[in-house]
Design a protein around this motif. Structure first.
Motif, PDB file in Angstrom:
ATOM      1  N   TYR A  85       0.836  -1.216   0.000  1.00 34.66           N
ATOM      2  CA  TYR A  85       0.000   0.000   0.000  1.00 34.66           C
ATOM      3  C   TYR A  85       0.864   1.258   0.000  1.00 34.66           C
ATOM      4  O   TYR A  85       1.863   1.351   0.731  1.00 34.66           O
ATOM      5  CB  TYR A  85      -0.911   0.042   1.221  1.00 34.66           C
ATOM      6  N   SER A  86       0.450   2.234  -0.813  1.00 34.78           N
ATOM      7  CA  SER A  86       0.962   3.608  -0.760  1.00 34.78           C
ATOM      8  C   SER A  86      -0.127   4.510  -1.339  1.00 34.78           C
ATOM      9  O   SER A  86      -1.146   4.033  -1.852  1.00 34.78           O
ATOM     10  CB  SER A  86       2.256   3.767  -1.565  1.00 34.78           C
ATOM     11  N   HIS A  87       0.095   5.824  -1.311  1.00 33.08           N
ATOM     12  CA  HIS A  87      -0.868   6.741  -1.944  1.00 33.08           C
ATOM     13  C   HIS A  87      -0.139   7.727  -2.855  1.00 33.08           C
ATOM     14  O   HIS A  87       1.020   8.085  -2.601  1.00 33.08           O
ATOM     15  CB  HIS A  87      -1.716   7.472  -0.900  1.00 33.08           C
ATOM     16  N   TYR A  88      -0.828   8.132  -3.930  1.00 31.21           N
ATOM     17  CA  TYR A  88      -0.194   8.997  -4.925  1.00 31.21           C
ATOM     18  C   TYR A  88      -0.676  10.440  -4.862  1.00 31.21           C
ATOM     19  O   TYR A  88      -0.201  11.281  -5.626  1.00 31.21           O
ATOM     20  CB  TYR A  88      -0.394   8.424  -6.333  1.00 31.21           C
ATOM     21  N   ASP A  89      -1.593  10.764  -3.966  1.00 33.00           N
ATOM     22  CA  ASP A  89      -1.976  12.165  -3.785  1.00 33.00           C
ATOM     23  C   ASP A  89      -1.039  12.805  -2.770  1.00 33.00           C
ATOM     24  O   ASP A  89      -0.319  12.117  -2.041  1.00 33.00           O
ATOM     25  CB  ASP A  89      -3.430  12.289  -3.321  1.00 33.00           C
ATOM     26  N   VAL A  90      -1.043  14.138  -2.743  1.00 32.06           N
ATOM     27  CA  VAL A  90      -0.112  14.870  -1.887  1.00 32.06           C
ATOM     28  C   VAL A  90      -0.831  15.994  -1.159  1.00 32.06           C
ATOM     29  O   VAL A  90      -1.942  16.393  -1.527  1.00 32.06           O
ATOM     30  CB  VAL A  90       1.061  15.457  -2.700  1.00 32.06           C
ATOM     31  N   GLN A  91      -0.172  16.515  -0.140  1.00 29.26           N
ATOM     32  CA  GLN A  91      -0.660  17.699   0.557  1.00 29.26           C
ATOM     33  C   GLN A  91      -0.551  18.924  -0.353  1.00 29.26           C
ATOM     34  O   GLN A  91       0.322  18.984  -1.228  1.00 29.26           O
ATOM     35  CB  GLN A  91       0.184  17.956   1.808  1.00 29.26           C
ATOM     36  N   PRO A  92      -1.402  19.946  -0.158  1.00 27.82           N
ATOM     37  CA  PRO A  92      -1.167  21.215  -0.854  1.00 27.82           C
ATOM     38  C   PRO A  92       0.208  21.766  -0.494  1.00 27.82           C
ATOM     39  O   PRO A  92       0.758  21.475   0.580  1.00 27.82           O
ATOM     40  CB  PRO A  92      -2.289  22.119  -0.334  1.00 27.82           C
ATOM     41  N   ALA A  93       0.761  22.589  -1.385  1.00 30.10           N
ATOM     42  CA  ALA A  93       2.105  23.124  -1.163  1.00 30.10           C
ATOM     43  C   ALA A  93       2.145  24.142  -0.045  1.00 30.10           C
ATOM     44  O   ALA A  93       3.192  24.357   0.571  1.00 30.10           O
ATOM     45  CB  ALA A  93       2.635  23.748  -2.450  1.00 30.10           C
ATOM     46  N   GLY A  94       1.005  24.807   0.252  1.00 31.88           N
ATOM     47  CA  GLY A  94       1.016  25.865   1.254  1.00 31.88           C
ATOM     48  C   GLY A  94       1.626  27.133   0.695  1.00 31.88           C
ATOM     49  O   GLY A  94       1.587  27.392  -0.510  1.00 31.88           O
ATOM     50  N   ASP A  95       2.204  27.933   1.554  1.00 32.34           N
ATOM     51  CA  ASP A  95       2.793  29.208   1.144  1.00 32.34           C
ATOM     52  C   ASP A  95       4.069  28.944   0.348  1.00 32.34           C
ATOM     53  O   ASP A  95       5.111  28.577   0.908  1.00 32.34           O
ATOM     54  CB  ASP A  95       3.097  30.049   2.383  1.00 32.34           C
ATOM     55  N   GLU A  96       3.996  29.160  -0.961  1.00 33.34           N
ATOM     56  CA  GLU A  96       5.134  28.840  -1.816  1.00 33.34           C
ATOM     57  C   GLU A  96       6.326  29.755  -1.559  1.00 33.34           C
ATOM     58  O   GLU A  96       7.456  29.421  -1.937  1.00 33.34           O
ATOM     59  CB  GLU A  96       4.714  28.879  -3.290  1.00 33.34           C
ATOM     60  N   LYS A  97       6.110  30.892  -0.907  1.00 31.87           N
ATOM     61  CA  LYS A  97       7.240  31.783  -0.587  1.00 31.87           C
ATOM     62  C   LYS A  97       8.183  31.140   0.431  1.00 31.87           C
ATOM     63  O   LYS A  97       9.335  31.569   0.561  1.00 31.87           O
ATOM     64  CB  LYS A  97       6.715  33.118  -0.051  1.00 31.87           C
ATOM     65  N   LEU A  98       7.695  30.128   1.157  1.00 33.21           N
ATOM     66  CA  LEU A  98       8.525  29.451   2.145  1.00 33.21           C
ATOM     67  C   LEU A  98       9.372  28.334   1.539  1.00 33.21           C
ATOM     68  O   LEU A  98      10.222  27.761   2.221  1.00 33.21           O
ATOM     69  CB  LEU A  98       7.652  28.874   3.267  1.00 33.21           C
ATOM     70  N   TRP A  99       9.143  28.055   0.275  1.00 36.25           N
ATOM     71  CA  TRP A  99       9.899  26.999  -0.401  1.00 36.25           C
ATOM     72  C   TRP A  99      11.178  27.574  -1.001  1.00 36.25           C
ATOM     73  O   TRP A  99      11.190  28.688  -1.533  1.00 36.25           O
ATOM     74  CB  TRP A  99       9.061  26.356  -1.504  1.00 36.25           C
ATOM     75  N   LEU A 100      12.237  26.786  -0.968  1.00 35.05           N
ATOM     76  CA  LEU A 100      13.503  27.191  -1.571  1.00 35.05           C
ATOM     77  C   LEU A 100      13.526  26.953  -3.071  1.00 35.05           C
ATOM     78  O   LEU A 100      14.420  27.453  -3.763  1.00 35.05           O
ATOM     79  CB  LEU A 100      14.662  26.428  -0.913  1.00 35.05           C
ATOM     80  N   SER A 101      12.575  26.198  -3.559  1.00 37.81           N
ATOM     81  CA  SER A 101      12.413  25.955  -4.990  1.00 37.81           C
ATOM     82  C   SER A 101      10.950  25.648  -5.242  1.00 37.81           C
ATOM     83  O   SER A 101      10.222  25.281  -4.306  1.00 37.81           O
ATOM     84  CB  SER A 101      13.318  24.798  -5.462  1.00 37.81           C
ATOM     85  N   PRO A 102      10.440  25.797  -6.470  1.00 36.63           N
ATOM     86  CA  PRO A 102       9.020  25.541  -6.720  1.00 36.63           C
ATOM     87  C   PRO A 102       8.625  24.140  -6.270  1.00 36.63           C
ATOM     88  O   PRO A 102       9.337  23.161  -6.555  1.00 36.63           O
ATOM     89  CB  PRO A 102       8.905  25.705  -8.247  1.00 36.63           C
ATOM     90  N   PRO A 103       7.520  24.016  -5.545  1.00 35.43           N
ATOM     91  CA  PRO A 103       7.193  22.735  -4.905  1.00 35.43           C
ATOM     92  C   PRO A 103       6.935  21.588  -5.865  1.00 35.43           C
ATOM     93  O   PRO A 103       7.092  20.421  -5.467  1.00 35.43           O
ATOM     94  CB  PRO A 103       5.944  23.059  -4.074  1.00 35.43           C
ATOM     95  N   PHE A 104       6.540  21.880  -7.093  1.00 35.50           N
ATOM     96  CA  PHE A 104       6.293  20.790  -8.039  1.00 35.50           C
ATOM     97  C   PHE A 104       7.325  20.776  -9.165  1.00 35.50           C
ATOM     98  O   PHE A 104       7.048  20.291 -10.266  1.00 35.50           O
ATOM     99  CB  PHE A 104       4.854  20.857  -8.557  1.00 35.50           C
ATOM    100  N   GLU A 105       8.513  21.275  -8.845  1.00 36.71           N
ATOM    101  CA  GLU A 105       9.674  21.130  -9.714  1.00 36.71           C
ATOM    102  C   GLU A 105      10.735  20.402  -8.909  1.00 36.71           C
ATOM    103  O   GLU A 105      11.513  21.022  -8.188  1.00 36.71           O
ATOM    104  CB  GLU A 105      10.187  22.488 -10.187  1.00 36.71           C
ATOM    105  N   PRO A 106      10.759  19.071  -8.971  1.00 35.34           N
ATOM    106  CA  PRO A 106      11.723  18.322  -8.157  1.00 35.34           C
ATOM    107  C   PRO A 106      13.143  18.841  -8.358  1.00 35.34           C
ATOM    108  O   PRO A 106      13.640  18.938  -9.480  1.00 35.34           O
ATOM    109  CB  PRO A 106      11.557  16.888  -8.665  1.00 35.34           C
ATOM    110  N   THR A 107      13.770  19.191  -7.255  1.00 34.45           N
ATOM    111  CA  THR A 107      15.052  19.887  -7.284  1.00 34.45           C
ATOM    112  C   THR A 107      16.103  19.080  -6.549  1.00 34.45           C
ATOM    113  O   THR A 107      15.880  18.660  -5.408  1.00 34.45           O
ATOM    114  CB  THR A 107      14.900  21.273  -6.615  1.00 34.45           C
ATOM    115  N   PRO A 108      17.265  18.860  -7.183  1.00 37.65           N
ATOM    116  CA  PRO A 108      18.330  18.121  -6.485  1.00 37.65           C
ATOM    117  C   PRO A 108      18.825  18.877  -5.255  1.00 37.65           C
ATOM    118  O   PRO A 108      18.988  20.096  -5.276  1.00 37.65           O
ATOM    119  CB  PRO A 108      19.441  18.009  -7.544  1.00 37.65           C
ATOM    120  N   ILE A 109      19.016  18.158  -4.186  1.00 39.67           N
ATOM    121  CA  ILE A 109      19.662  18.664  -2.978  1.00 39.67           C
ATOM    122  C   ILE A 109      20.753  17.673  -2.613  1.00 39.67           C
ATOM    123  O   ILE A 109      20.870  16.612  -3.240  1.00 39.67           O
ATOM    124  CB  ILE A 109      18.663  18.817  -1.813  1.00 39.67           C
TER     125      ILE A 109
END
Length: 453
Positions: A85-109
């Motif tokens: 079992y797993s799920h493919y839906d996600v939480q909303p991104a919330g305040d995108e200004k708090l993200w270091l990169s766009p939340p739906f642009e997977p970014t290497p760290i």
């Protein structure tokens, strides 16, 4: 090539598929478009077909996103069947200004990837697929796959499995919607606290009255409510409601420094409660005021408040009956008469906790598999969060062992800005799942030989 070598050879492709999946903003909450949720569903069907899964169904229930159900028959009739079992839906991104990169642009760290939902729960979806790829779609056990599309918001699917028990019949389940206590510490979760909501109200006046003219005698609804809320905890911050279970915790747990960092509690502040963090977070109750209706400071007037309301969230021991726990809190509030004023108490939704049975062949196989993948002995923990579907699946297959592990870790920022997954944790989870199905199939064969011996 050994199992770890096979998985290492697959990691580049698994990483690419995780990026494809995490690029899809599959938020299944009201107000968000349905198309991305369906796009994530379709991509997973494509990936399952690509690994050779032939039997794939779509379960459509009213008021929820489609559920993927797939099945691989066991290599022989005597082999056990494992539900993934797993799920493919996600939480909303919330305040995108708090993200270091766009939340739906997977970014290497360093060591991983950052994106909304990449840990919760898309890495675990990919981990299941990775295990299947390692066996070219023919693992040594039968497999049933359940990929849900509306876990984060809540879904009617939670109650569906017991209505169709044959579909979900299995010998063991791997519920991959969580992960390790910390990176590098293989972890089995053995308990989930239950949850309930209660609304408590105080009404004292027909309308606000001048605080200079009436304050001191006219009952203030907000003071009444605050006095009631103050009875829920003792002087140490421990829950003071009789009838809520609490017992010692003997498993692994956070250090205080880890917990402070995770919770954002500064060193200058004390933590609430007494006893170990495991007791406070997992094997004991918690009551949180999650909402308060009262005049705001910015719009306050000099008036006695006639009405105030609070919403409480209760978390309770994994084994406690949810009706018993909810009733304990409701009755505690109903008998109060702060300053002689009765309260209106309205019970809300409740969901049961869950405690896994340990010591069976699947549990032992999982312990060995986790140790093999991470190179160290696994820990066991519980969690204060809830996964409502676990109880539905357990009722549908009451004799199945339930195993909770996955590629997340408790530092991954799930439900928060800058969610991330470490590729080492994903890799080790795939290795562990492969080792688990091998170990479990082998143990089942040994048990059959002894029985027939």
């Amino acid at each position: 090539m050994d199992t770890a070598g096979r998985v290492d050879a697959l990691m580049e492709g698994l990483r690419a598929d995780l990026v494809r999946l995490a690029e899809i903003p599959s938020v299944a909450c009201p107000g968000f478009p349905e198309e991305p949720v369906h796009a994530a569903h379709d991509l997973l069907v494509e990936l399952l077909r690509g690994v050779g899964v032939e039997h794939i169904e779509r379960i459509d229930l009213p008021g929820t996103a489609p559920v993927i159900f797939a099945e691989i028959p066991p290599p022989d009739p005597a082999a056990p069947t494992v539900l993934l079992y797993s799920h493919y839906d996600v939480q909303p991104a919330g305040d995108e200004k708090l993200w270091l990169s766009p939340p739906f642009e997977p970014t290497p760290i360093e060591g991983g990837l950052r994106a909304r939902g990449i840990a919760d729960d898309k890495a675990n979806v990919i981990a299941h697929l990775g295990m299947l790829r390692a066996y070219e779609g023919r693992p040594p056990v039968g497999v049933k796959i359940v990929f849900e599309g509306q876990e984060e918001y809540g879904s009617p699917f939670d109650a569906y499995p017991p209505t169709d028990p044959e579909r979900f019949a299995c010998d063991a389940m791997v519920i991959a919607d969580l992960g390790n206590l910390r990176p590098g510490t293989p972890t089995l979760t053995t308990g989930l606290r239950g949850a309930a909501d209660v609304i408590v109200e105080a009404r004292t006046l027909t309308e606000p009255r001048h605080s200079g003219e009436f304050g001191g005698a006219a009952p203030d609804a907000l003071l009444v409510l605050l006095k009631a809320l103050a009875t829920l905890h003792d002087v140490h911050g421990d829950v003071a409601v009789e009838g809520l279970w609490r017992e010692a915790w003997s498993g692994a747990g956070y250090t205080e420094d880890e917990f402070r960092e995770l919770a954002g509690v500064g060193e200058e502040l004390p933590l609430m409660g007494s006893g170990t963090l495991g007791e406070r977070l997992w094997s004991g109750p918690a009551i949180t005021v999650v909402g308060l209706d009262a005049p705001s400071v910015d719009h306050a007037t000099s008036a006695v408040v006639p009405y105030a309301r609070a919403k409480l969230n209760l978390r309770f021991h994994p084994r406690q009956d949810p009706r018993e726990a909810l009733s304990a809190l409701v009755e505690h509030l109903r008998v109060l008469r702060p300053y002689g004023v009765p309260l209106t108490v309205t019970p809300g939704d409740t969901g049961p906790g869950f405690e896994a049975v340990t010591g069976g062949p699947a549990y032992r196989a999982a312990l060995d598999a986790l140790a093999c993948a991470w190179g160290t002995q696994p820990a066991y923990i519980a969690t204060g969060g809830s996964i409502p579907l676990v109880n539905g699946l357990a009722r549908a297959a009451p004799d199945a062992e339930v195993l909770l592990f996955g590629a997340q870790d408790n530092l991954c920022n799930l439900h928060a800005p800058n969610e991330r997954v470490l590729l080492s944790e994903l890799r080790n989870t795939v290795v562990a799942m492969c080792a688990f199905v091998e170990n479990y199939a082998s143990r089942a064969a040994e048990d059959r030989a002894k029985t027939n011996g």
